[in-house]
Design an enzyme around this catalytic site. Structure first.
Site, PDB file in Angstrom:
ATOM      1  CE  LYS A   2      41.245  72.767  30.207  1.00 14.46           C
ATOM      2  NZ  LYS A   2      40.344  72.186  29.273  1.00 14.46           N
ATOM      3  N   GLY A  50      42.366  73.672  39.794  1.00  9.73           N
ATOM      4  CA  GLY A  50      41.925  72.470  39.088  1.00  9.73           C
ATOM      5  C   GLY A  50      40.535  72.002  39.458  1.00  9.73           C
ATOM      6  CE  LYS A  91      33.293  66.479  49.629  1.00  9.79           C
ATOM      7  NZ  LYS A  91      33.902  65.784  48.486  1.00  9.79           N
ATOM      8  N   GLY A 108      48.429  74.827  27.565  1.00  7.89           N
ATOM      9  CA  GLY A 108      49.824  74.442  27.353  1.00  7.89           C
ATOM     10  C   GLY A 108      49.902  73.232  26.429  1.00  7.89           C
ATOM     11  N   GLY A 151      28.924  55.391  43.053  1.00  6.78           N
ATOM     12  CA  GLY A 151      30.256  55.619  43.619  1.00  6.78           C
ATOM     13  C   GLY A 151      30.253  56.890  44.454  1.00  6.78           C
ATOM     14  N   GLY A 196      28.130  60.028  42.968  1.00  3.46           N
ATOM     15  CA  GLY A 196      26.693  59.750  42.988  1.00  3.46           C
ATOM     16  C   GLY A 196      26.123  59.836  44.391  1.00  3.46           C
ATOM     17  CG  LEU A 231      41.384  59.528  46.132  1.00  3.90           C
ATOM     18  CD1 LEU A 231      41.805  58.607  47.268  1.00  3.90           C
ATOM     19  CD2 LEU A 231      39.957  60.028  46.346  1.00  3.90           C
ATOM     20  CB  ALA A 232      42.532  66.213  46.213  1.00  2.00           C
ATOM     21  CG  HIS A 256      34.952  59.784  78.005  1.00  2.00           C
ATOM     22  ND1 HIS A 256      34.152  58.928  77.282  1.00  2.00           N
ATOM     23  CD2 HIS A 256      34.180  60.316  78.983  1.00  2.00           C
ATOM     24  CE1 HIS A 256      32.935  58.924  77.828  1.00  2.00           C
ATOM     25  NE2 HIS A 256      32.926  59.757  78.857  1.00  2.00           N
TER      26      HIS A 256
HETATM   27  P1  FAD Z   1      42.941  68.371  38.343  1.00  2.00           P
HETATM   28  O1  FAD Z   1      42.501  68.841  39.657  1.00  2.00           O
HETATM   29  O2  FAD Z   1      41.934  67.817  37.409  1.00  2.00           O
HETATM   30  O3  FAD Z   1      43.668  69.610  37.660  1.00  2.00           O
HETATM   31  C1  FAD Z   1      44.155  69.578  36.364  1.00  2.00           C
HETATM   32  C2  FAD Z   1      44.262  71.001  35.846  1.00  2.00           C
HETATM   33  O4  FAD Z   1      44.988  70.993  34.637  1.00  2.00           O
HETATM   34  C3  FAD Z   1      42.905  71.617  35.520  1.00  2.00           C
HETATM   35  O5  FAD Z   1      42.781  72.872  36.154  1.00  2.00           O
HETATM   36  C4  FAD Z   1      42.926  71.763  34.006  1.00  2.00           C
HETATM   37  O6  FAD Z   1      42.222  72.909  33.550  1.00  2.00           O
HETATM   38  C5  FAD Z   1      44.409  71.918  33.738  1.00  2.00           C
HETATM   39  N1  FAD Z   1      44.826  71.545  32.393  1.00  2.00           N
HETATM   40  C6  FAD Z   1      44.538  70.406  31.735  1.00  2.00           C
HETATM   41  N2  FAD Z   1      45.144  70.378  30.543  1.00  2.00           N
HETATM   42  C7  FAD Z   1      45.836  71.547  30.444  1.00  2.00           C
HETATM   43  C8  FAD Z   1      46.674  72.109  29.452  1.00  2.00           C
HETATM   44  N3  FAD Z   1      46.965  71.436  28.332  1.00  2.00           N
HETATM   45  N4  FAD Z   1      47.183  73.343  29.671  1.00  2.00           N
HETATM   46  C9  FAD Z   1      46.918  74.023  30.811  1.00  2.00           C
HETATM   47  N5  FAD Z   1      46.146  73.522  31.799  1.00  2.00           N
HETATM   48  C10 FAD Z   1      45.621  72.301  31.616  1.00  2.00           C
HETATM   49  N6  FAD Z   1      39.203  64.044  45.741  1.00  2.00           N
HETATM   50  C11 FAD Z   1      39.457  63.981  47.070  1.00  2.00           C
HETATM   51  O7  FAD Z   1      40.567  63.581  47.457  1.00  2.00           O
HETATM   52  N7  FAD Z   1      38.528  64.364  47.990  1.00  2.00           N
HETATM   53  C12 FAD Z   1      37.302  64.802  47.626  1.00  2.00           C
HETATM   54  O8  FAD Z   1      36.479  65.137  48.492  1.00  2.00           O
HETATM   55  C13 FAD Z   1      36.989  64.870  46.247  1.00  2.00           C
HETATM   56  N8  FAD Z   1      35.791  65.290  45.837  1.00  2.00           N
HETATM   57  C14 FAD Z   1      35.521  65.388  44.494  1.00  2.00           C
HETATM   58  C15 FAD Z   1      34.258  65.805  44.093  1.00  2.00           C
HETATM   59  C16 FAD Z   1      33.943  65.894  42.748  1.00  2.00           C
HETATM   60  C17 FAD Z   1      32.573  66.362  42.334  1.00  2.00           C
HETATM   61  C18 FAD Z   1      34.939  65.579  41.782  1.00  2.00           C
HETATM   62  C19 FAD Z   1      34.644  65.729  40.315  1.00  2.00           C
HETATM   63  C20 FAD Z   1      36.192  65.152  42.168  1.00  2.00           C
HETATM   64  C21 FAD Z   1      36.495  65.038  43.533  1.00  2.00           C
HETATM   65  N9  FAD Z   1      37.731  64.578  43.974  1.00  2.00           N
HETATM   66  C22 FAD Z   1      37.992  64.489  45.313  1.00  2.00           C
HETATM   67  C23 FAD Z   1      38.794  64.178  43.035  1.00  2.00           C
HETATM   68  C24 FAD Z   1      39.837  65.316  42.888  1.00  2.00           C
HETATM   69  O9  FAD Z   1      39.181  66.490  42.466  1.00  2.00           O
HETATM   70  C25 FAD Z   1      40.910  64.923  41.896  1.00  2.00           C
HETATM   71  O10 FAD Z   1      41.471  63.673  42.261  1.00  2.00           O
HETATM   72  C26 FAD Z   1      42.017  65.962  41.857  1.00  2.00           C
HETATM   73  O11 FAD Z   1      41.514  67.225  41.507  1.00  2.00           O
HETATM   74  C27 FAD Z   1      43.117  65.560  40.879  1.00  2.00           C
HETATM   75  O12 FAD Z   1      44.110  66.527  40.879  1.00  2.00           O
HETATM   76  P2  FAD Z   1      45.050  66.768  39.608  1.00  2.00           P
HETATM   77  O13 FAD Z   1      45.988  67.852  40.023  1.00  2.00           O
HETATM   78  O14 FAD Z   1      45.610  65.492  39.142  1.00  2.00           O
HETATM   79  O15 FAD Z   1      44.092  67.271  38.446  1.00  2.00           O
HETATM   80  P1  NAD Z   2      33.540  56.056  41.086  1.00  2.00           P
HETATM   81  O1  NAD Z   2      34.538  55.205  40.416  1.00  2.00           O
HETATM   82  O2  NAD Z   2      33.698  56.374  42.519  1.00  2.00           O
HETATM   83  O3  NAD Z   2      32.082  55.438  40.946  1.00  2.00           O
HETATM   84  C1  NAD Z   2      31.547  55.089  39.725  1.00  2.00           C
HETATM   85  C2  NAD Z   2      30.467  54.076  39.976  1.00  2.00           C
HETATM   86  O4  NAD Z   2      29.760  53.880  38.779  1.00  2.00           O
HETATM   87  C3  NAD Z   2      31.019  52.708  40.422  1.00  2.00           C
HETATM   88  O5  NAD Z   2      30.313  52.254  41.544  1.00  2.00           O
HETATM   89  C4  NAD Z   2      30.785  51.836  39.198  1.00  2.00           C
HETATM   90  O6  NAD Z   2      30.579  50.474  39.528  1.00  2.00           O
HETATM   91  C5  NAD Z   2      29.550  52.484  38.609  1.00  2.00           C
HETATM   92  N1  NAD Z   2      29.378  52.262  37.186  1.00  2.00           N
HETATM   93  C6  NAD Z   2      30.323  52.210  36.226  1.00  2.00           C
HETATM   94  N2  NAD Z   2      29.741  51.972  35.023  1.00  2.00           N
HETATM   95  C7  NAD Z   2      28.417  51.883  35.237  1.00  2.00           C
HETATM   96  C8  NAD Z   2      27.281  51.641  34.408  1.00  2.00           C
HETATM   97  N3  NAD Z   2      27.439  51.437  33.106  1.00  2.00           N
HETATM   98  N4  NAD Z   2      26.053  51.624  34.968  1.00  2.00           N
HETATM   99  C9  NAD Z   2      25.898  51.824  36.317  1.00  2.00           C
HETATM  100  N5  NAD Z   2      26.936  52.033  37.137  1.00  2.00           N
HETATM  101  C10 NAD Z   2      28.174  52.076  36.619  1.00  2.00           C
HETATM  102  O7  NAD Z   2      33.473  57.389  40.175  1.00  2.00           O
HETATM  103  P2  NAD Z   2      32.744  58.773  40.429  1.00  2.00           P
HETATM  104  O8  NAD Z   2      31.795  58.668  41.564  1.00  2.00           O
HETATM  105  O9  NAD Z   2      32.259  59.209  39.099  1.00  2.00           O
HETATM  106  O10 NAD Z   2      33.954  59.677  40.848  1.00  2.00           O
HETATM  107  C11 NAD Z   2      35.051  59.892  39.955  1.00  2.00           C
HETATM  108  C12 NAD Z   2      36.347  60.043  40.693  1.00  2.00           C
HETATM  109  O11 NAD Z   2      36.339  61.212  41.489  1.00  2.00           O
HETATM  110  C13 NAD Z   2      36.581  58.868  41.609  1.00  2.00           C
HETATM  111  O12 NAD Z   2      37.795  58.262  41.233  1.00  2.00           O
HETATM  112  C14 NAD Z   2      36.713  59.429  42.963  1.00  2.00           C
HETATM  113  O13 NAD Z   2      37.834  58.934  43.632  1.00  2.00           O
HETATM  114  C15 NAD Z   2      36.851  60.933  42.764  1.00  2.00           C
HETATM  115  N6  NAD Z   2      36.016  61.564  43.801  1.00  2.00           N
HETATM  116  C16 NAD Z   2      36.423  61.450  45.090  1.00  2.00           C
HETATM  117  C17 NAD Z   2      35.640  61.956  46.093  1.00  2.00           C
HETATM  118  C18 NAD Z   2      36.103  61.801  47.499  1.00  2.00           C
HETATM  119  O14 NAD Z   2      37.268  61.490  47.718  1.00  2.00           O
HETATM  120  N7  NAD Z   2      35.243  62.000  48.489  1.00  2.00           N
HETATM  121  C19 NAD Z   2      34.430  62.569  45.811  1.00  2.00           C
HETATM  122  C20 NAD Z   2      34.023  62.631  44.487  1.00  2.00           C
HETATM  123  C21 NAD Z   2      34.837  62.134  43.487  1.00  2.00           C
END
Ligand code: FAD
Ligand code: NAD
Length: 468
Positions: A34, A40, A51, A116, A184, A187, A321-322, A446
């Site tokens: 979209k 994504g 990062k 979609g 988490g 944050g 997770l990605a 090492h």
């Molecule tokens: P998404 O990446 O969310 O992709 C879904 C896509 O579908 C989007 O582009 C959306 O626009 C599209 N879409 C949705 N509905 C429709 C529709 N109806 N029609 C067309 N397109 C549509 N994970 C890690 O493993 N390592 C990390 O370091 C990490 N860091 C992160 C940092 C942040 C700030 C955030 C928010 C997330 C992070 N994550 C990380 C989590 C990771 O981004 C997600 O787990 C991952 O992107 C999920 O992949 P996905 O393909 O399921 O969905």
């Molecule tokens: P998270 O689940 O990692 O952390 C959310 C935190 O908020 C938890 O510690 C939870 O106990 C706390 N929480 C929930 N409700 C609350 C409340 N009412 N008041 C105070 N604290 C509360 O979620 P996130 O940090 O928002 O990340 C979202 C997703 O994105 C996660 O599933 C994570 O795996 C993914 N992500 C992954 C990475 C990475 O792999 N390095 C980086 C960023 C995001």
């Protein structure tokens, strides 16, 4: 009407990887996204931009705090140019998303930009971004629509002062005081970015420790290190209200004793998790079941209740997770092709990209206790390594949990420099069901941080580390 063997909805790491694997296996494949760019959440507003900012802010912190001890003198004051830092982040994102365009062309995948939605179980309509609509016929459909930030019922995200990670990746200024709800992954990663750039940062966490799903020892170590860096933690606090007043945000919470405490900042980042995203998908038109938490229900083949429709990534159960989404993309493509793929969910590593980094795979101590498993612990502190002293990164440890009777490695938990990369050794070892002694008897170069893995394995095997 165009017909495809597979139509993938969503181009995140789940969707685009599924599309590539389907194309590799000879299927005529379409991908619907979209937004205007592919990749994504991960590439556009997740993994990659966060990062990039972590790396840029780390360079700044090194220049301000550590260059001098290395004998590097910077004439004049080191300053942050936030606009430039954010522009660099965007150029990293742009390069990465255009790389996906290239991969789609290379694999002859037809890309449609537009929303979609299901017409029925074999047809998907695309409301094209460029105008008009197109209906695609598909033998198989993979839903990979990902997730969006979730919030609390009483919070209004205004995207200016009360923000999610998406806005925190493109801030107009460095906050004076950033109050973060949720200790988490998001944050802590984004909190560390703005702390390094000079903001006061307060983290309010509902549970009794930060990163509560990881091993307790990791929460403790990261709390200690980030406190030293100046981040303030308020655990066991339940947030009750978030109100904006002009350029100020006031957050009220109840502490462990039930007393009301108040925090005032100029920005409030809400990072309490993410919710599966199926808005506008019209999943009901195909008869797809969605569970009470908004996730698409799937069986062990990642197949929905409609047999030719599969779902993967953040929109289904499991870690958001990605790399989990990518594994599932490959898994579904191979399933559709008639193969019998396998995913070991126990060995999907989890990483927090703060510095020191935090990385885990397998079971935590709490999980082993709960399951009644008799285990032994081996641990080695990073500060004893020559490599750590050379770089100055002495915080952290490697901890190995092994079965008390068989010595099989059951969990590996790390905090330290580069442990996001080191965890791969543990994943490989555990895939091959290595014992702690297997790891202990392998040569580790090492001087490297990886020597801590060998030493922790020696400690787990029979308490005979060499360097403590
Ligand atoms: P998404 O990446 O969310 O992709 C879904 C896509 O579908 C989007 O582009 C959306 O626009 C599209 N879409 C949705 N509905 C429709 C529709 N109806 N029609 C067309 N397109 C549509 N994970 C890690 O493993 N390592 C990390 O370091 C990490 N860091 C992160 C940092 C942040 C700030 C955030 C928010 C997330 C992070 N994550 C990380 C989590 C990771 O981004 C997600 O787990 C991952 O992107 C999920 O992949 P996905 O393909 O399921 O969905
Ligand atoms: P998270 O689940 O990692 O952390 C959310 C935190 O908020 C938890 O510690 C939870 O106990 C706390 N929480 C929930 N409700 C609350 C409340 N009412 N008041 C105070 N604290 C509360 O979620 P996130 O940090 O928002 O990340 C979202 C997703 O994105 C996660 O599933 C994570 O795996 C993914 N992500 C992954 C990475 C990475 O792999 N390095 C980086 C960023 C995001």
């Amino acid at each position: 009407m165009s017909s495809f063997d597979v139509v993938v909805i969503g181009s995140g790491p789940g969707g685009y990887v599924a599309a590539i694997r389907c194309a590799q296996l000879g299927m005529k494949t379409a991908l619907i996204e979209k937004y205007n760019t592919l990749g994504g959440t991960c590439l556009n507003v997740g993994c990659i931009p966060s990062k990039a900012l972590l790396d840029s802010s780390h360079h700044y912190e090194d220049a301000v705090k550590h260059f001098e001890e290395h004998g590097i003198e910077v004439p004049g004051e080191v300053k942050v140019n936030l606009e430039k830092m954010i522009a660099r982040k965007q150029s990293v994102v742009d390069q990465t998303t255009s790389g996906i365009d290239y991969l789609m062309k290379k694999n002859e995948i037809t890309v449609f930009h537009g929303m979609g939605s299901f017409v029925d179980s074999t047809h998907v309509k695309v409301d094209l971004t460029e105008g008009g609509e197109e209906t695609l016929e598909a033998k198989n459909i993979i839903v990979a629509t990902g997730s969006k930030p979730s919030t609390l019922p009483f919070i209004t995200i205004d995207k200016e002062r009360i923000i999610t990670s998406t806005e925190a990746l493109k801030m107009p200024e460095i906050p004076k005081h950033l109050v973060i709800i949720g200790g988490g992954v998001i944050g802590l990663e984004l909190g560390q970015v703005y702390r390094r750039l000079g903001a006061d940062v307060s983290v309010i966490e509902y549970m009794d420790r930060i990163i509560p799903t990881m091993d307790r020892a990791q929460s403790k170590e990261l709390t200690k290190v980030m406190k030293k860096q100046g981040v303030k933690f308020h655990v066991s606090h339940q947030v009750t209200s978030v109100e904006r007043n002009g350029d100020e945000v006031t957050i009220k919470a109840n502490n462990k004793k039930g007393e009301e405490v108040s925090f005032t900042g100029d920005y409030c980042l809400v990072s309490v998790g993410r919710r599966p995203y199926t808005d506008g998908l019209a999943a009901d038109k195909a008869g797809i079941q969605i569970d009470e938490r908004g996730r698409i229900e799937v069986n062990e083949h990642l197949q929905t209740n409609v047999s030719n429709i599969y779902a993967i990534g953040d929109v289904v159960k499991g870690a958001m997770l990605a790399h989990k989404a990518e594994e599932e993309g490959v898994f579904v493509a191979e399933t559709i092709a008639g193969q019998q793929p396998h995913i070991n969910y126990n060995l999907i590593p989890g990483v927090v990209y703060t510095w020191p980094e935090v990385a885990s795979v397998g079971k935590t101590e709490d999980q082993l206790k709960e399951a009644g498993v008799d285990y032994k612990v081996g641990q080695f502190g990073m500060r004893a390594l020559g490599r750590s002293r050379a770089s100055g990164d002495i915080d952290g440890f490697v901890k190995i949990l092994a079965d008390a009777a068989t010595d099989e490695v059951l969990g590996v938990h790390m905090v330290g420099a580069r442990v996001a990369d080191l965890i791969s050794e543990a994943v490989t070892a555990m895939e091959f069901r290595a014992s702690a002694e297997d790891i202990a008897r392998m040569s580790h170069a090492h001087p490297t941080y990886a020597e801590a893995v060998k030493e922790a394995a020696l400690d787990a095997t029979d308490k005979r580390p060499l360097h403590i």
